[in-house]
Design a protein around this motif. Structure first.
Motif, PDB file in Angstrom:
ATOM      1  N   ALA A 127      -2.453   8.463 -17.792  1.00 23.22           N
ATOM      2  CA  ALA A 127      -2.446   9.722 -18.840  1.00 23.22           C
ATOM      3  C   ALA A 127      -2.676   9.485 -20.027  1.00 23.22           C
ATOM      4  O   ALA A 127      -3.348  10.537 -20.713  1.00 23.22           O
ATOM      5  CB  ALA A 127      -0.736   9.930 -18.732  1.00 23.22           C
ATOM      6  N   ALA A 128      -2.642   8.115 -20.522  1.00 19.87           N
ATOM      7  CA  ALA A 128      -3.110   7.731 -21.860  1.00 19.87           C
ATOM      8  C   ALA A 128      -4.722   7.601 -21.919  1.00 19.87           C
ATOM      9  O   ALA A 128      -5.347   7.722 -23.065  1.00 19.87           O
ATOM     10  CB  ALA A 128      -2.572   6.469 -22.401  1.00 19.87           C
ATOM     11  N   GLN A 141       0.745  -1.231   0.056  1.00 23.38           N
ATOM     12  CA  GLN A 141       0.002  -0.007  -0.157  1.00 23.38           C
ATOM     13  C   GLN A 141       0.763   1.210  -0.080  1.00 23.38           C
ATOM     14  O   GLN A 141       0.611   2.217  -0.768  1.00 23.38           O
ATOM     15  CB  GLN A 141      -0.962  -0.082   1.108  1.00 23.38           C
ATOM     16  N   GLN A 142       2.091   1.253   0.732  1.00 26.27           N
ATOM     17  CA  GLN A 142       2.639   2.401   0.658  1.00 26.27           C
ATOM     18  C   GLN A 142       3.384   2.706  -0.702  1.00 26.27           C
ATOM     19  O   GLN A 142       3.508   3.698  -1.033  1.00 26.27           O
ATOM     20  CB  GLN A 142       3.900   2.297   1.782  1.00 26.27           C
ATOM     21  N   ARG A 143       3.856   1.722  -1.225  1.00 32.10           N
ATOM     22  CA  ARG A 143       4.530   1.779  -2.533  1.00 32.10           C
ATOM     23  C   ARG A 143       3.616   2.078  -3.573  1.00 32.10           C
ATOM     24  O   ARG A 143       3.906   3.174  -4.286  1.00 32.10           O
ATOM     25  CB  ARG A 143       5.105   0.569  -2.939  1.00 32.10           C
ATOM     26  N   MET A 144       2.302   1.594  -3.767  1.00 31.07           N
ATOM     27  CA  MET A 144       1.579   2.130  -4.661  1.00 31.07           C
ATOM     28  C   MET A 144       0.929   3.411  -4.158  1.00 31.07           C
ATOM     29  O   MET A 144       0.564   4.172  -4.913  1.00 31.07           O
ATOM     30  CB  MET A 144       0.017   1.053  -4.459  1.00 31.07           C
ATOM     31  N   GLY A 145       0.808   3.812  -2.774  1.00 31.98           N
ATOM     32  CA  GLY A 145       0.190   5.162  -2.334  1.00 31.98           C
ATOM     33  C   GLY A 145       1.247   6.260  -2.958  1.00 31.98           C
ATOM     34  O   GLY A 145       0.837   7.135  -3.320  1.00 31.98           O
ATOM     35  N   ASP A 146       2.538   5.801  -2.911  1.00 33.59           N
ATOM     36  CA  ASP A 146       3.700   6.782  -3.325  1.00 33.59           C
ATOM     37  C   ASP A 146       3.440   7.078  -4.931  1.00 33.59           C
ATOM     38  O   ASP A 146       3.553   8.236  -5.086  1.00 33.59           O
ATOM     39  CB  ASP A 146       4.922   6.289  -2.972  1.00 33.59           C
ATOM     40  N   ALA A 147       3.226   6.019  -5.503  1.00 39.08           N
ATOM     41  CA  ALA A 147       3.072   6.221  -7.154  1.00 39.08           C
ATOM     42  C   ALA A 147       2.067   7.068  -7.379  1.00 39.08           C
ATOM     43  O   ALA A 147       1.746   7.955  -8.310  1.00 39.08           O
ATOM     44  CB  ALA A 147       3.068   4.814  -7.681  1.00 39.08           C
ATOM     45  N   GLN A 183       4.701   1.074 -10.952  1.00 39.14           N
ATOM     46  CA  GLN A 183       5.800   1.523 -12.166  1.00 39.14           C
ATOM     47  C   GLN A 183       5.189   2.217 -13.536  1.00 39.14           C
ATOM     48  O   GLN A 183       5.705   2.776 -14.367  1.00 39.14           O
ATOM     49  CB  GLN A 183       6.850   0.558 -12.375  1.00 39.14           C
ATOM     50  N   SER A 184       3.946   1.699 -13.709  1.00 44.63           N
ATOM     51  CA  SER A 184       3.158   1.907 -15.083  1.00 44.63           C
ATOM     52  C   SER A 184       1.877   2.843 -14.975  1.00 44.63           C
ATOM     53  O   SER A 184       1.168   3.069 -15.858  1.00 44.63           O
ATOM     54  CB  SER A 184       2.980   0.500 -15.848  1.00 44.63           C
TER      55      SER A 184
END
Length: 285
Positions: A239-240, A117-123, A232-233
């Motif tokens: 954006a697309a 959750q922290q990694r996804m939240g940061d992204a 990462q994506s």
């Protein structure tokens, strides 16, 4: 002027900085995103600049506050304990790890969930510069919490995060499987959460599953209604996507979503002269 205090508001490093007099009255604030200082009383201009100087970077504009929008007015009227914006990714898991009594194996799972959750939240938080707004640990009574609620140009996404544990992850219509572990009902859960969020926000909410650190990710071709995200994506994928919301709509929906009263049921006030029925003592006819 001596005695001015600079106090943060909102998520650390992202919210506004308020400049207050010793009695607590605000005289200015610095909007980090807009890089703008709004001064309520021009007499305090130089003192405000001096107090904020350690926090400023780049070219900063300064002037009277802009005319507040409806979203601004709603935010200003929001009690601090009803504001979800300061929540960190995995906020509820942090509490469970700190105060819970789970065994060592369960705590290991909690730590894996928290790291994901922290990694996804940061992204997701990093998308703020592109016009997105993110909330973490949004309460959904009877169903736990929405890990992340993402609001931006491409719409509203209700995100559930799953740790991939460096194993193969397979997303099906009803279940998600990581490695050889028992299948999880995450696709069904996130669909239900998105339906409830759609009702509460009165706006379309798309279910999304974020799979973090899987060695390989496979999605069944029949899964078309759930957005699949990875840290990462996430930025290029979103954006697309076609634009669905304008900036004022994003801010208005964010102001609505950050209020816990949007998500938690409100008990109607009792009529004059009436008292609440005792628990367990009333029967339906």
């Amino acid at each position: 002027m001596r005695g001015l205090k600079v106090l943060p508001s909102g998520r650390p490093g992202r919210g506004r900085l308020y400049v207050n007099l010793p009695d607590g009255q605000a005289v200015a604030w610095y909007d980090r995103q807009a890089n703008r200082i709004s001064v309520l009383e021009d007499d305090h201009r130089e003192a405000v600049l001096a107090a904020l100087r350690p926090y400023l970077s780049g070219t900063v504009s300064i002037g009277p506050p802009p005319v507040p929008t409806a979203a601004d007015l709603r935010r200003l009227a929001l009690p601090p304990d009803a504001d979800l914006a300061p929540n960190r990714p995995g906020e509820t898991l942090l509490g469970e790890l700190e105060h819970g009594t789970a065994g060592s194996r369960a705590r290991h799972r909690l730590r894996q969930d928290l790291a994901a959750q922290q990694r996804m939240g940061d992204a997701l938080d990093a998308l703020e510069q592109d016009g997105w707004r993110t909330l973490h640990c949004v309460p959904l009574p009877g169903s736990g919490h929405i890990d992340h609620l993402l609001i931006g140009p491409a719409g509203i996404f209700c995100v559930r995060t799953v740790p991939g544990r460096r194993q193969r992850a397979v997303v099906g219509d009803l279940l998600l499987t990581v490695g050889r572990a028992e299948p999880r009902p995450d696709p069904r859960w996130i669909r239900g959460a998105a339906v409830r969020a759609t009702v509460l926000l009165a706006a379309k909410v798309t279910p999304a599953l974020a799979v973090v650190d899987a060695s390989r990710l496979e999605t069944a071709p029949t899964v078309r209604d759930i957005r699949i995200l990875q840290p990462q994506s996430a930025a290029p994928d979103l954006a697309a996507a076609p634009v669905a919301l304008k900036a004022p709509d994003v801010e208005a929906l964010f102001a609505q979503a950050r209020d816990t009263r949007t998500w938690l049921p409100q008990r109607p006030p009792l009529s004059p002269g009436r008292t609440a029925a005792p628990r367990g003592g009333a029967s339906r006819r």
